[in-house]
Design a protein around this motif. Structure first.
Motif, PDB file in Angstrom:
ATOM      1  N   GLY A 105       0.777  -1.243   0.000  1.00  0.00           N
ATOM      2  CA  GLY A 105       0.000   0.000   0.000  1.00  0.00           C
ATOM      3  C   GLY A 105       0.804   1.288   0.000  1.00  0.00           C
ATOM      4  N   SER A 106       2.077   1.245  -0.459  1.00  0.00           N
ATOM      5  CA  SER A 106       2.914   2.448  -0.435  1.00  0.00           C
ATOM      6  C   SER A 106       3.054   3.091  -1.817  1.00  0.00           C
ATOM      7  N   MET A 107       2.579   4.339  -1.941  1.00  0.00           N
ATOM      8  CA  MET A 107       2.725   5.089  -3.196  1.00  0.00           C
ATOM      9  C   MET A 107       4.191   5.470  -3.444  1.00  0.00           C
ATOM     10  N   ALA A 108       4.939   5.731  -2.359  1.00  0.00           N
ATOM     11  CA  ALA A 108       6.351   6.109  -2.500  1.00  0.00           C
ATOM     12  C   ALA A 108       7.135   4.958  -3.131  1.00  0.00           C
ATOM     13  N   LEU A 109       6.853   3.744  -2.674  1.00  0.00           N
ATOM     14  CA  LEU A 109       7.536   2.562  -3.211  1.00  0.00           C
ATOM     15  C   LEU A 109       7.117   2.313  -4.664  1.00  0.00           C
ATOM     16  N   LEU A 110       5.835   2.498  -4.939  1.00  0.00           N
ATOM     17  CA  LEU A 110       5.305   2.338  -6.292  1.00  0.00           C
ATOM     18  C   LEU A 110       5.958   3.358  -7.236  1.00  0.00           C
ATOM     19  N   ALA A 111       6.065   4.601  -6.762  1.00  0.00           N
ATOM     20  CA  ALA A 111       6.676   5.667  -7.570  1.00  0.00           C
ATOM     21  C   ALA A 111       8.142   5.347  -7.849  1.00  0.00           C
ATOM     22  N   ASP A 112       8.841   4.811  -6.823  1.00  0.00           N
ATOM     23  CA  ASP A 112      10.248   4.444  -7.003  1.00  0.00           C
ATOM     24  C   ASP A 112      10.371   3.347  -8.056  1.00  0.00           C
ATOM     25  N   GLY A 113       9.455   2.359  -7.996  1.00  0.00           N
ATOM     26  CA  GLY A 113       9.469   1.264  -8.976  1.00  0.00           C
ATOM     27  C   GLY A 113       9.220   1.752 -10.384  1.00  0.00           C
ATOM     28  N   TRP A 114       8.232   2.613 -10.564  1.00  0.00           N
ATOM     29  CA  TRP A 114       7.917   3.118 -11.912  1.00  0.00           C
ATOM     30  C   TRP A 114       9.005   4.073 -12.415  1.00  0.00           C
ATOM     31  N   HIS A 115       9.651   4.784 -11.474  1.00  0.00           N
ATOM     32  CA  HIS A 115      10.775   5.637 -11.890  1.00  0.00           C
ATOM     33  C   HIS A 115      11.908   4.772 -12.426  1.00  0.00           C
ATOM     34  N   MET A 116      12.116   3.616 -11.774  1.00  0.00           N
ATOM     35  CA  MET A 116      13.115   2.661 -12.280  1.00  0.00           C
ATOM     36  C   MET A 116      12.736   2.185 -13.678  1.00  0.00           C
ATOM     37  N   ALA A 117      11.420   2.050 -13.922  1.00  0.00           N
ATOM     38  CA  ALA A 117      10.951   1.573 -15.236  1.00  0.00           C
ATOM     39  C   ALA A 117      11.393   2.513 -16.358  1.00  0.00           C
ATOM     40  N   THR A 118      11.459   3.828 -16.073  1.00  0.00           N
ATOM     41  CA  THR A 118      11.905   4.777 -17.113  1.00  0.00           C
ATOM     42  C   THR A 118      13.336   4.459 -17.521  1.00  0.00           C
ATOM     43  N   HIS A 119      14.141   4.030 -16.546  1.00  0.00           N
ATOM     44  CA  HIS A 119      15.546   3.785 -16.830  1.00  0.00           C
ATOM     45  C   HIS A 119      15.779   2.402 -17.427  1.00  0.00           C
TER      46      HIS A 119
ATOM     47  N   ASP B 226      -8.254  10.012   1.211  1.00  0.00           N
ATOM     48  CA  ASP B 226      -8.670   8.708   1.698  1.00  0.00           C
ATOM     49  C   ASP B 226      -7.415   7.863   1.949  1.00  0.00           C
ATOM     50  N   PRO B 227      -6.714   8.134   3.097  1.00  0.00           N
ATOM     51  CA  PRO B 227      -5.452   7.422   3.356  1.00  0.00           C
ATOM     52  C   PRO B 227      -5.666   5.911   3.484  1.00  0.00           C
ATOM     53  N   HIS B 228      -4.744   5.140   2.900  1.00  0.00           N
ATOM     54  CA  HIS B 228      -4.799   3.681   2.974  1.00  0.00           C
ATOM     55  C   HIS B 228      -3.801   3.202   4.019  1.00  0.00           C
ATOM     56  N   GLY B 229      -4.065   2.035   4.566  1.00  0.00           N
ATOM     57  CA  GLY B 229      -3.106   1.451   5.507  1.00  0.00           C
ATOM     58  C   GLY B 229      -1.854   1.008   4.762  1.00  0.00           C
ATOM     59  N   ILE B 230      -0.700   1.263   5.371  1.00  0.00           N
ATOM     60  CA  ILE B 230       0.578   0.895   4.744  1.00  0.00           C
ATOM     61  C   ILE B 230       1.330  -0.046   5.676  1.00  0.00           C
ATOM     62  N   GLN B 231       1.868  -1.141   5.123  1.00  0.00           N
ATOM     63  CA  GLN B 231       2.720  -2.038   5.910  1.00  0.00           C
ATOM     64  C   GLN B 231       4.145  -1.482   5.829  1.00  0.00           C
ATOM     65  N   PHE B 232       4.451  -0.611   6.814  1.00  0.00           N
ATOM     66  CA  PHE B 232       5.679   0.187   6.737  1.00  0.00           C
ATOM     67  C   PHE B 232       6.960  -0.641   6.772  1.00  0.00           C
ATOM     68  N   SER B 233       7.066  -1.580   7.714  1.00  0.00           N
ATOM     69  CA  SER B 233       8.330  -2.322   7.881  1.00  0.00           C
ATOM     70  C   SER B 233       8.721  -3.063   6.608  1.00  0.00           C
ATOM     71  N   GLU B 234       7.739  -3.759   6.006  1.00  0.00           N
ATOM     72  CA  GLU B 234       8.011  -4.507   4.771  1.00  0.00           C
ATOM     73  C   GLU B 234       8.377  -3.560   3.625  1.00  0.00           C
ATOM     74  N   ALA B 235       7.636  -2.436   3.519  1.00  0.00           N
ATOM     75  CA  ALA B 235       7.900  -1.458   2.444  1.00  0.00           C
ATOM     76  C   ALA B 235       9.285  -0.839   2.597  1.00  0.00           C
ATOM     77  N   ILE B 236       9.672  -0.535   3.834  1.00  0.00           N
ATOM     78  CA  ILE B 236      11.005   0.051   4.095  1.00  0.00           C
ATOM     79  C   ILE B 236      12.086  -0.937   3.661  1.00  0.00           C
ATOM     80  N   ALA B 237      11.901  -2.217   3.996  1.00  0.00           N
ATOM     81  CA  ALA B 237      12.892  -3.245   3.628  1.00  0.00           C
ATOM     82  C   ALA B 237      13.078  -3.296   2.119  1.00  0.00           C
ATOM     83  N   VAL B 238      11.970  -3.255   1.350  1.00  0.00           N
ATOM     84  CA  VAL B 238      12.065  -3.310  -0.119  1.00  0.00           C
ATOM     85  C   VAL B 238      12.726  -2.038  -0.661  1.00  0.00           C
TER      86      VAL B 238
END
Length: 332
Positions: free
Chosen positions: A49-63, A122-134
């Motif tokens: 549920g992390s938009m920051a992680l999703l954004a990082d992944g899609w930014h990698m996709a550009t490269h 409409d904030p969603h719940g985020i599993q922070f520890s797992e997202a931080i690890a990735v």
């Protein structure tokens, strides 16, 4: 009829490096590393549920797209080096790939931005520890990739600088440096994602995750817009900047009483240009003579010159008709 060989008047229209270099091999390794991490981050961003992680992944996709297109273009050019189907070689393959990637990833970025704005309300719940690890894993991959590319750049670049123009290493190194900066930009978005997730976990700033999603989307849109602008100009045979046109005009018109009457310059790929030139003169020389006067413009890979001897009354008022060049009479 010409019964003798024409080979000495013919030349290749393929301007790609014909051999795989260590730069290309390293870029392949980095591309695979980045692609695997990109998929992991996009899946993890969706599941956790992390938009920051999703954004990082899609930014990698550009490269990944940029690396993939560069490598595909090298291989495609080698495979079709002597294919007569391509009038001016395969130089625009990478440009076409870049255009398609920019359009596709631009659409993804708009969808991300829409989702991120929704998360503010409409904030969603985020599993922070797992997202931080990735996200940390993503950062480590980026740093390893930067080291791979930088290590090669330091010690390959110097050995081949002297023959860059002849063997394509100049452009190869240019691609390598571009890949290096792509990877550094990825590392920065990974750091921002980690900061946003840590702030959310420990201080409850969940909005920061959505904000990072917006920042990531904005970075991708900016990249896509710039790439569409650059590539579409080349794909549509857009004219090159006035500086190169002026350089061609100056080189030809400072010799004898030459006047350029027609000039077209366009891109064969992002590094090389073609030109067709018509000129009028009282003292006609062979086309090769005029090509030699342009040999200092290294980007000119294919030049056709039409030489018209000046005769009759029209010559007394002959003037240049190229671009915004002021007209002036010929000196007889």
């Amino acid at each position: 009829m010409h019964f003798h060989s024409l080979e000495s008047w013919q030349h290749s229209h393929n301007f790609a490096n014909q051999h795989q270099s260590p730069a290309e091999k390293n870029t392949k390794i980095v591309m695979v590393l980045t692609a695997v991490t990109m998929v992991a981050e996009i899946i993890a961003g969706t599941v956790f549920g992390s938009m920051a992680l999703l954004a990082d992944g899609w930014h990698m996709a550009t490269h990944v797209a940029a690396f993939g297109i560069t490598l595909f273009a090298y291989q495609y050019a080698r495979r079709h080096a002597s294919n007569p189907q391509y009038t001016y070689g395969t130089g625009k393959v990478s440009v076409l790939g870049g255009f398609a990637s920019a359009v596709a990833l631009g659409v993804v970025a708009f969808m991300m931005a829409f989702e991120s704005v929704g998360r503010f309300f409409d904030p969603h719940g985020i599993q922070f520890s797992e997202a931080i690890a990735v996200a940390i894993l993503g950062l480590l991959v980026n740093l390893a990739s930067a080291w791979l590319l930088q290590d090669h750049d330091d010690h390959h670049h110097h050995g081949h600088h002297h023959d860059a123009h002849h063997h394509g290493h100049g452009h190869q190194d240019h691609n390598l440096r571009a890949a290096y900066f792509h990877v550094l930009a990825d590392a920065l978005t990974s750091v921002l994602a980690i900061i946003a997730l840590v702030a959310g976990k420990f201080w409850g700033w969940i909005w920061l995750d959505a904000a990072m999603g917006l920042v990531g989307a904005a970075v991708i849109v900016r990249w896509a817009y710039g790439l569409v602008q650059d590539t579409s100009a080349i794909l549509l045979d857009g004219s090159v900047d006035k500086k190169i046109q002026l350089e061609i005009l100056t080189a030809l018109e400072t010799d004898s009483d030459n006047r350029v009457t027609d000039l077209h310059v366009w891109y064969l790929n992002e590094n090389y240009l073609a030109a067709t030139i018509a000129l009028v003169t009282h003292f006609p020389q062979s086309p090769e003579y005029y090509k030699q006067q342009l040999s200092h413009i290294s980007a000119l890979a294919h030049v056709i010159v039409e030489v018209n001897p000046c005769a009759g009354e029209s010559c007394s008022a002959e003037s240049s008709t190229v671009g915004a060049t002021a007209s002036r009479p010929l000196t007889l």
